[in-house]
Write an enzyme that holds these catalytic residues in place. Structure first.
Site, PDB file in Angstrom:
ATOM      1  N   HIS A 110       7.655   0.980  19.330  1.00 37.13           N
ATOM      2  CA  HIS A 110       6.550   1.417  18.444  1.00 37.13           C
ATOM      3  C   HIS A 110       6.678   2.919  18.143  1.00 37.13           C
ATOM      4  CE1 HIS A 110       2.194   0.409  17.109  1.00 37.13           C
ATOM      5  NE2 HIS A 110       2.701   1.369  16.349  1.00 37.13           N
ATOM      6  N   ARG A 146      -2.553  -8.178  -1.759  1.00 37.96           N
ATOM      7  CA  ARG A 146      -3.827  -8.761  -2.199  1.00 37.96           C
ATOM      8  C   ARG A 146      -4.072  -8.478  -3.676  1.00 37.96           C
ATOM      9  NH1 ARG A 146      -8.203  -6.335   1.405  1.00 37.96           N
ATOM     10  NH2 ARG A 146      -6.624  -4.718   1.365  1.00 37.96           N
ATOM     11  N   GLY A 200       0.861  -1.193   0.000  1.00 36.70           N
ATOM     12  CA  GLY A 200       0.000   0.000   0.000  1.00 36.70           C
ATOM     13  C   GLY A 200       0.889   1.232   0.000  1.00 36.70           C
ATOM     14  N   ARG A 201       0.384   2.289   0.650  1.00 35.74           N
ATOM     15  CA  ARG A 201       1.142   3.548   0.668  1.00 35.74           C
ATOM     16  C   ARG A 201       2.517   3.380   1.295  1.00 35.74           C
ATOM     17  NH1 ARG A 201      -4.286   5.618   1.677  1.00 35.74           N
ATOM     18  NH2 ARG A 201      -4.122   4.563   3.670  1.00 35.74           N
ATOM     19  N   ILE A 202       2.559   2.732   2.478  1.00 37.14           N
ATOM     20  CA  ILE A 202       3.844   2.635   3.184  1.00 37.14           C
ATOM     21  C   ILE A 202       4.774   1.658   2.454  1.00 37.14           C
ATOM     22  CG2 ILE A 202       4.973   2.034   5.362  1.00 37.14           C
ATOM     23  CD1 ILE A 202       2.391   2.943   6.799  1.00 37.14           C
ATOM     24  N   GLU A 231       2.334  -6.263  22.844  1.00 39.58           N
ATOM     25  CA  GLU A 231       2.734  -4.906  23.189  1.00 39.58           C
ATOM     26  C   GLU A 231       1.887  -4.341  24.336  1.00 39.58           C
ATOM     27  OE1 GLU A 231       3.642  -2.922  19.456  1.00 39.58           O
ATOM     28  OE2 GLU A 231       2.916  -1.087  20.387  1.00 39.58           O
ATOM     29  N   ARG A 288       2.478  -4.342  12.632  1.00 37.75           N
ATOM     30  CA  ARG A 288       1.845  -4.773  13.878  1.00 37.75           C
ATOM     31  C   ARG A 288       2.460  -6.109  14.293  1.00 37.75           C
ATOM     32  NH1 ARG A 288       0.280  -0.320  14.389  1.00 37.75           N
ATOM     33  NH2 ARG A 288      -1.841   0.431  14.756  1.00 37.75           N
TER      34      ARG A 288
END
Ligand code: DGY
Length: 328
Positions: A290, A181, A159-161, A272, A243
């Site tokens: 994080h 995907r 995606g964007r990142i 976390e 994550r």
């Protein structure tokens, strides 16, 4: 829902400039001492407000949402990831959820790239050596790491990142591979000279570095399971700024202990804020709290997004960053 000055509860301390603007626009309850809200405090907030502004430290599941009062119409999350909110339960109760995409893309990609350099080049080990007073002089075989240029990077989630990471990694001379995907548009694929793998398993087995950039959803929980981790080359490195739940952390640790993986850089953890103590002792592992998106510019931009989502929604329009449950 009142159209003017909605009651807004913000669960964590935000940058002053964001909180001040919120005070100008809304009836706001701030969290000055920045303590994480207890379940009881979240329930009280949900009863009393029109809009809740939570963060990833607030777990808003169906049982919590069941306590929401009739006024609650918007959860304007301060953050991109919404895996701490039960989207389907919110939707079933007619509550809109919004997030803050885009504005943390570049900061997160910077950190992923920094970690991608830092682990194979043993940056933390070298810095610790100096601090411990153990640097006795240069030698040809001292602190040898692995070269990044010419290596294959497998990006999970383009995606964007993921795309921003690909652009940076091209600059470092890496070959870009990805699993997503959906396949990218041909022009975007061409821009970063990316190779698409429909099969994650096939990609994993061939990469030198794996970097995770997909969201955590029920479908991506333990996407890197023990079976999949075992497909990685023993010389490979794993970077996770997405994550912790996406990786089976126990399996990862046991592979690192057995030398079945060259190293890892983790900014996020499965449980976390708990960090498995076994990870702390590993010299080939970098651990961060994080903080991949933690820049003041990014946090202010996130706050702007939250304000725009609240304002637009309360003016009777669709929140620009409305999030829908994954199945929709
Ligand atoms: C997010 O917004 O989901 C990030 O993980 C916060 O750093």
């Amino acid at each position: 829902m009142t159209r003017t000055r909605p009651t807004v509860v913000v669960t964590r301390k935000l940058p002053d400039v964001v909180e001040t603007r919120m005070m100008e626009l809304f009836d706001v309850r701030l969290n000055d001492n920045d303590h994480p809200f207890s379940a009881g405090e979240i329930a009280d907030a949900l009863q009393a407000c029109d809009v809740l502004v939570p963060t990833l430290t607030d777990h808003i599941d169906a049982s919590v949402l069941a306590k929401a009062g009739p006024r609650l119409k918007l959860i304007a999350n301060f953050g991109n990831g919404v895996d701490h909110i039960d989207l389907a339960a919110a939707q079933a109760r007619g509550i809109t959820v919004s997030n803050t995409p885009d504005v943390l893309t570049e900061d997160t990609a910077d950190m992923a790239m920094a970690l991608m350099v830092a682990v194979p080049r043993r940056l933390l080990e070298g810095a610790a050596l100096i601090r411990d007073g153990k640097f006795t002089g240069w030698s040809p075989t001292h602190m040898l790491g692995q070269r990044l240029s010419g290596k294959r990077l497998g990006i999970i989630g383009m995606g964007r990142i993921g795309t921003a990471v690909a652009r940076r990694a091209r600059g470092f001379g890496m070959a870009i591979h990805y699993h997503n995907r959906r396949r990218l548009r041909p022009e975007l694929e061409a821009e970063v000279e990316a190779t698409y793998w429909e099969s994650l398993d096939q990609m994993l087995a061939r990469m030198d570095v794996i970097s995770i950039h997909c969201p955590h959803t029920p479908a991506t929980f333990h996407l890197l399971s023990e079976r999949r981790l075992k497909l990685l080359k023993p010389t490979a490195y794993l970077v996770n700024v997405a994550r912790g739940e996406i990786v089976d952390e126990t399996a990862l640790i046991s592979m690192l202990e057995r030398g079945q993986l060259a190293g890892a850089a983790l900014d996020v953890f499965e449980h976390e804020p708990a960090v498995n103590p076994k990870l702390l002792a590993m010299p080939n592992v970098i651990l961060l709290p994080h903080m991949s998106s933690a820049t003041i510019e990014g946090r202010i931009a996130m706050g702007e997004r939250v304000i725009i989502n609240i304002k637009t929604f309360c003016d009777g329009h669709v929140a620009p960053n409305r999030v829908l449950p994954p199945s929709i």
